[in-house]
Design a protein around this motif. Structure first.
Motif, PDB file in Angstrom:
ATOM      1  N   PRO A  19     -13.978 -12.709 -34.960  1.00  0.00           N
ATOM      2  CA  PRO A  19     -14.980 -12.006 -34.146  1.00  0.00           C
ATOM      3  C   PRO A  19     -15.680 -10.870 -34.876  1.00  0.00           C
ATOM      4  N   GLU A  20     -16.793 -10.433 -34.295  1.00  0.00           N
ATOM      5  CA  GLU A  20     -17.519  -9.269 -34.801  1.00  0.00           C
ATOM      6  C   GLU A  20     -16.578  -8.066 -34.779  1.00  0.00           C
TER       7      GLU A  20
ATOM      8  N   LEU B  19     -20.086 -21.672 -34.499  1.00  0.00           N
ATOM      9  CA  LEU B  19     -20.101 -21.840 -33.047  1.00  0.00           C
ATOM     10  C   LEU B  19     -19.740 -20.546 -32.331  1.00  0.00           C
ATOM     11  N   GLY B  20     -19.441 -19.499 -33.110  1.00  0.00           N
ATOM     12  CA  GLY B  20     -19.113 -18.209 -32.505  1.00  0.00           C
ATOM     13  C   GLY B  20     -17.655 -18.088 -32.128  1.00  0.00           C
ATOM     14  N   LEU B  21     -16.815 -19.004 -32.581  1.00  0.00           N
ATOM     15  CA  LEU B  21     -15.419 -18.983 -32.146  1.00  0.00           C
ATOM     16  C   LEU B  21     -14.457 -18.673 -33.287  1.00  0.00           C
TER      17      LEU B  21
ATOM     18  N   ALA C  73     -15.607  -9.924 -23.595  1.00  0.00           N
ATOM     19  CA  ALA C  73     -15.653 -11.385 -23.696  1.00  0.00           C
ATOM     20  C   ALA C  73     -17.106 -11.826 -23.577  1.00  0.00           C
TER      21      ALA C  73
ATOM     22  N   ILE D 135      -6.742 -12.345 -25.250  1.00  0.00           N
ATOM     23  CA  ILE D 135      -8.167 -12.017 -25.409  1.00  0.00           C
ATOM     24  C   ILE D 135      -8.373 -10.826 -26.346  1.00  0.00           C
TER      25      ILE D 135
ATOM     26  N   ARG E 298     -24.152 -12.665 -28.006  1.00  0.00           N
ATOM     27  CA  ARG E 298     -23.264 -12.251 -29.100  1.00  0.00           C
ATOM     28  C   ARG E 298     -23.880 -11.086 -29.863  1.00  0.00           C
TER      29      ARG E 298
ATOM     30  N   VAL F 295     -15.073  -7.714 -29.892  1.00  0.00           N
ATOM     31  CA  VAL F 295     -15.892  -8.751 -29.249  1.00  0.00           C
ATOM     32  C   VAL F 295     -15.109 -10.066 -29.304  1.00  0.00           C
ATOM     33  N   VAL F 296     -14.987 -10.700 -28.146  1.00  0.00           N
ATOM     34  CA  VAL F 296     -14.215 -11.949 -28.077  1.00  0.00           C
ATOM     35  C   VAL F 296     -15.143 -13.085 -27.644  1.00  0.00           C
ATOM     36  N   PRO F 297     -15.641 -13.873 -28.589  1.00  0.00           N
ATOM     37  CA  PRO F 297     -16.473 -15.012 -28.185  1.00  0.00           C
ATOM     38  C   PRO F 297     -15.596 -16.127 -27.620  1.00  0.00           C
ATOM     39  N   LEU F 298     -15.965 -16.632 -26.466  1.00  0.00           N
ATOM     40  CA  LEU F 298     -15.189 -17.694 -25.823  1.00  0.00           C
ATOM     41  C   LEU F 298     -16.118 -18.829 -25.447  1.00  0.00           C
ATOM     42  N   GLU F 299     -15.553 -20.007 -25.410  1.00  0.00           N
ATOM     43  CA  GLU F 299     -16.307 -21.154 -24.910  1.00  0.00           C
ATOM     44  C   GLU F 299     -16.663 -20.860 -23.445  1.00  0.00           C
TER      45      GLU F 299
ATOM     46  N   ARG G  35      -7.865 -21.722 -29.005  1.00  0.00           N
ATOM     47  CA  ARG G  35      -8.471 -20.378 -29.025  1.00  0.00           C
ATOM     48  C   ARG G  35      -8.572 -19.808 -27.610  1.00  0.00           C
TER      49      ARG G  35
ATOM     50  N   ALA H 222     -19.634 -17.776 -26.457  1.00  0.00           N
ATOM     51  CA  ALA H 222     -19.804 -18.017 -27.893  1.00  0.00           C
ATOM     52  C   ALA H 222     -21.081 -18.784 -28.205  1.00  0.00           C
TER      53      ALA H 222
END
Lengths: 588, 332
Positions: free
Chosen positions: B278-279, B273-275, A420, B186, A429, A448-452, B181, A423
């Motif tokens: 995912p990579e 925004l990166g959300l 995690a 996860i 990232r 990879v988990v981008p989160l607020e 999201r 983001a």
């Protein structure tokens, strides 16, 4: 008409001259009776204005309630503390307190103030103001956010005055870094704030809309103008307590204009265009862009090396069964195995991260203490190490099985986990993407988990529903004690397994013991030995994998003298009282 | 405007998307492959002249990083590497073109981690446009179904669906997506991440077309032929299938022309925004994230390629939408 004017004019001139003489004699008498601190920097020239930028508009002008970085940075210009951490040397130095003594039992500090100290409105600053400051800071009813920083073993220090210029601070228990506690505790003017305190409205005082004349401090500058959303202007405090070796009163600058530039790129643009004169938080890219400017337009740039910020990768070590996290519980057989963490650490190309993500302006880390911490960093030979082959052997030694280019655990499930990441943080990232690729090379699948950001923190600290995460930490001071909430197993910032009742592992128990020992130890060498051992344990057990520490990169207008950048916040602003324009007539 | 001339944008749109899809299949490099020795490498020049200025087989010169400056390179044409077309790709598959090892061919340069921008542009295009298209289809299906139900049944069903749609429309869609999201599991592989993004966007975007559909069904159900069918004993779902849904075709087409680009932009924004997805999967949004730093824009202009591709796509969608509008008007 002319005759009348002729009669009036000499009288006006005479009054002005008399006024000037009186002010001059007052200043002389102030100078003669005061014990100013003589700074050792290059003597400079008085005059000129400076423009700097803050990332956000300050939330308050009251030091007691300042928690955000912008408020703290602004207030560091308006107020002074008793003992100050000299940022470039990272050591404590005398400030409002001229000298201090510690009793033999290590509990009582007796601090003697400089004679003739005055607030920016000319009112004397005495021991009563110091006692008032501590009284309101420690008063539970006031609810000052900084109160908990003074808690030592669950109790608070007691402060009493011993005459007009002496105060005694009694600690509840021996506390090694006690001197550093005094740093950034702004001494407040009792004559201005006592009424509000008595009415129970202290935290509502000194809001941003307060008239500038009401805001009084003992710092190098005093508030002059505030334009909401645009700027704050501070002017020279004529009663400041520092002088240079020529006897010239500091600060040299007449005014400092502080702009609010929330956007990192806008801040860089303004600095590059010469519209602001100092930049204490350059990114590696911004630094490279400024370096490429022609010499005539290039600011004075400084790469101070690794700072106190660091990026960490850590695995969820919480009791997954107790939380009902079945998927995590199945993976903890290997996530909790130090051999697995070591293998992951060996597979991560930290030098590559430093080179690609930070354009070489970062240093690989072996543990949580960055080399930027000159007083406490312990180098561990051979670490950090990048050895993917060794990582593969370590995974094999764990009993994991290799099949079709991937590792499988004893239950036949593939060895795969998620990271995690915040983001909004592009650097983290990118780090996650590089780690993903590094681990794919040795047969471990990573998603990879981008989160607020708030949802990431919620998962790490509350719901505990994550497998691994990358976070950035920034220490406010170099001393080990502020690290205790993170290192102690009972700590709420012990993010890989917070708030433990009893240490879950023997090595965490050992870290607890060593940290408690060093916090009470007054002998610096023994303290250093305890903390070095903590660093060795962290590097061996890897509760988190320290990745890199970005360099502190600063820029200043080339005509400015005495700019003293440091790796400690506020990077450039701390020595602003001694900064001067080398060329005269520099006003903006 | 002749019918053939008007339909040209639609043809172009189809060709552009087909090219992207085919290109993704033939991408020169795997999208997630990091050539760490070549961060921010500029687009490789394919040369057709040899050292003696004579015509030669397409080839590239060796690319040498300058040790003192990050992201700076010089070409060493003493070492030349021929280009092979439809060669095998590292990591499997067939590449449109490849330089013979150890040469390197990056048609649109590389990003900060040394990943081939051209390959990521093709793969990201499929993902971003695919996400917009799939989300629009799903949202329109939901809108047609729920809007028809609300219009046809009325009463409680209408109240629940209409109020639900109003609540969704009142919420800022981006923040709604961020909250959704955060609530999702996860651990998700890229494909699941893609499907999640599609479902989230569709769930957040069905409300507006559903209101339109409801309005049309409300007016259509009072028409003579519908009342007649009902008088002959036709049930609600028969009416819906036989009489009402055909009425909606034009509206749904027009809505598709509006929703697809809107959802593409939404996916791009989420990824920016990166959300988003995912990579290591690439999307145009995640590729554009770097452009928020002005120096990237100033010194590595090839990083703008996804913005150019997105602009072209949206322009084509705009033209196609106009053509659809004219079509519907002509029919009316």
């Amino acid at each position: 008409m002319h005759r009348r004017i002729g009669k009036v004019a000499p009288s006006f001139r005479a009054r002005r001259v008399t006024g000037c003489l009186l002010l001059w004699s007052a200043c002389l008498s102030f100078a003669s009776e005061s014990e100013s601190l003589v700074v050792r920097t290059t003597p400079g020239k008085s005059g000129g204005d400076l423009v700097i930028a803050l990332r956000a508009e300050p939330k308050t002008l009251l030091p007691l309630s300042a928690v955000d970085a912008s408020s703290k940075e602004l207030l560091s210009l308006l107020h002074s503390d008793l003992i100050h951490i000299h940022r470039p040397s990272q050591q404590t130095a005398a400030a409002l307190a001229r000298e201090w003594q510690l009793s033999a039992d290590g509990l009582r500090y007796t601090l003697r103030l400089r004679r003739g100290l005055r607030f920016s409105d000319g009112h004397p600053l005495t021991a009563e103001d110091v006692a008032f400051t501590f009284r309101v800071l420690l008063d539970e009813q006031v609810k000052a956010p900084g109160r908990d920083l003074l808690r030592i073993r669950g109790r608070f220090p007691a402060v009493r005055t011993l005459g007009r210029e002496t105060v005694e601070v009694t600690l509840p228990a021996p506390y090694a870094p006690a001197e550093r506690l005094f740093d950034s505790i702004a001494i407040l003017p009792r004559h201005r704030l006592e009424a509000a305190y008595r009415e129970g409205k202290l935290l509502q005082s000194w809001a941003l809309n307060t008239s500038p004349e009401e805001i009084v401090g003992a710092g190098p500058f005093r508030l002059c103008e505030y334009v909401p959303g645009r700027r704050i202007v501070v002017e020279r405090n004529p009663f400041y307590w520092k002088r240079d070796s020529n006897g010239t009163a500091l600060p040299y600058l007449d005014k400092v204009t502080i702009l609010f530039l929330p956007d990192q790129e806008a801040e860089l643009f303004r600095f590059r265009a010469g519209e602001t004169h100092l930049h204490g938080r350059l990114t590696a890219r911004g630094f490279a862009a400024l370096e490429s400017l022609p010499a005539s337009r290039r600011p004075a740039l400084a790469d101070l090396g690794p700072g106190l910020e660091q990026h960490l990768l850590f695995f969820n070590q919480n009791d997954a069964a107790a939380k009902g996290l079945a998927a995590l519980e199945a993976k903890q057989a290997w996530l909790q195995d130090v051999r697995f963490r070591r293998a992951v650490s060996l597979a991560i190309d930290r030098t590559g991260i430093a080179r690609l993500v930070f354009q070489g302006k970062a240093s690989p880390l072996a543990h949580h203490v960055s080399p930027g911490n000159r007083l406490w960093h312990t180098a561990i030979e051979g670490l950090p190490k990048y050895a993917p082959d060794e990582a593969t052997r370590a995974l094999q030694a764990m009993g994991l099985r290799w099949k079709a280019d991937r590792w499988f655990d004893a239950t036949g499930a593939p060895v795969a986990f998620s990271i995690a990441v915040n983001a909004a943080n592009g650097e983290q990232r990118q780090m996650a993407a590089m780690i993903q690729e590094d681990l794919r090379e040795i047969g471990i699948d990573v998603s990879v988990v981008p989160l607020e950001f708030r949802s990431l923190i919620d998962r790490v600290m509350q719901t505990l529903d994550y497998e691994a995460a990358i976070l950035g930490l920034r220490d406010g001071d170099v001393d080990p004690v502020p690290q205790m909430p993170m290192l102690l197993s009972t700590g709420r910032m012990h993010f890989w397994r917070p708030n433990q009742q009893n240490a879950a592992t023997p090595w965490e128990a050992e870290i607890d013991r060593l940290m408690e020992l060093q916090a009470a130890e007054r002998d610096l060498r023994r303290r250093a030995a305890h903390y070095a051992e903590v660093q060795r344990i962290v590097a061996a057990e890897l509760p988190f994998l320290a990745l890199v520490s970005p360099h502190v990169l600063t820029g200043a207008h080339p005509d400015l003298g005495n700019v003293q950048p440091s790796v400690l916040a506020p990077y450039l602003l701390d020595g602003l009282d001694a900064v001067f324009w080398r060329r005269s007539g520099r006003t903006r | 405007m002749s019918r053939r001339a008007i339909s040209r944008p639609v043809l172009l749109l189809v060709v552009w998307h087909a090219a992207l899809a085919a290109g993704a299949w033939l991408a020169p490099h795997p999208g997630n492959r990091q050539y760490r020795e070549y961060p921010f490498a500029p687009p490789t020049r394919i040369r057709l002249l040899d050292a003696n200025r004579g015509l030669a087989w397409p080839h590239v010169c060796a690319l040498e990083p300058e040790p003192a400056r990050f992201g700076a390179y010089r070409e060493d044409c003493a070492r030349r590497f021929p280009v092979r077309f439809l060669a095998s790709r590292p990591g499997g598959g067939i590449a449109l073109m490849q330089a013979v090892a150890p040469g390197s061919l990056f048609l649109l340069g590389t990003d900060e981690l040394g990943r081939d921008v051209f390959s990521r542009l093709l793969l990201g295009g499929v993902l971003s446009l695919g996400c917009g298209l799939s989300a629009a289809c799903l949202a329109l299906a939901l809108a047609a179904w729920l809007g028809s139900l609300a219009g046809l049944l009325g009463g409680l069903a209408d109240a629940v669906i209409s109020r639900g749609a109003e609540v969704l429309m009142a919420l800022p869609i981006l923040y709604l997506l961020l909250a959704m999201r955060a609530a999702l599991p996860i651990q998700s592989p890229p494909l699941t991440g893609f499907l999640m993004a599609v479902c989230l966007i569709a769930l957040a975007g069905w409300a507006r077309p559903a209101r339109l559909v409801r309005g049309i069904v409300l007016s259509a159900r009072e028409r003579g032929y519908v009342l007649a069918a009902r008088g002959f004993g036709a049930g609600s779902f028969y009416l819906l299938r036989k009489h009402l849904l055909p009425e909606l075709r034009g509206v749904l087409h027009a809505q598709a022309a509006v929703l697809i680009p809107r959802f593409v932009i939404l996916e791009v924004t989420l990824s920016l925004l990166g959300l988003g997805v995912p990579e290591p999967a690439s999307s145009w949004g995640s590729m554009l994230a770097n452009l928020r730093q002005y120096d990237v824009l100033a010194t590595h202009p090839w990083m703008l390629a996804p913005a150019a591709a997105l602009t072209l796509s949206l322009a084509l969608f705009g033209h196609a939408g106009r053509w659809l509008e004219v079509e519907v008007q002509e029919k009316a």
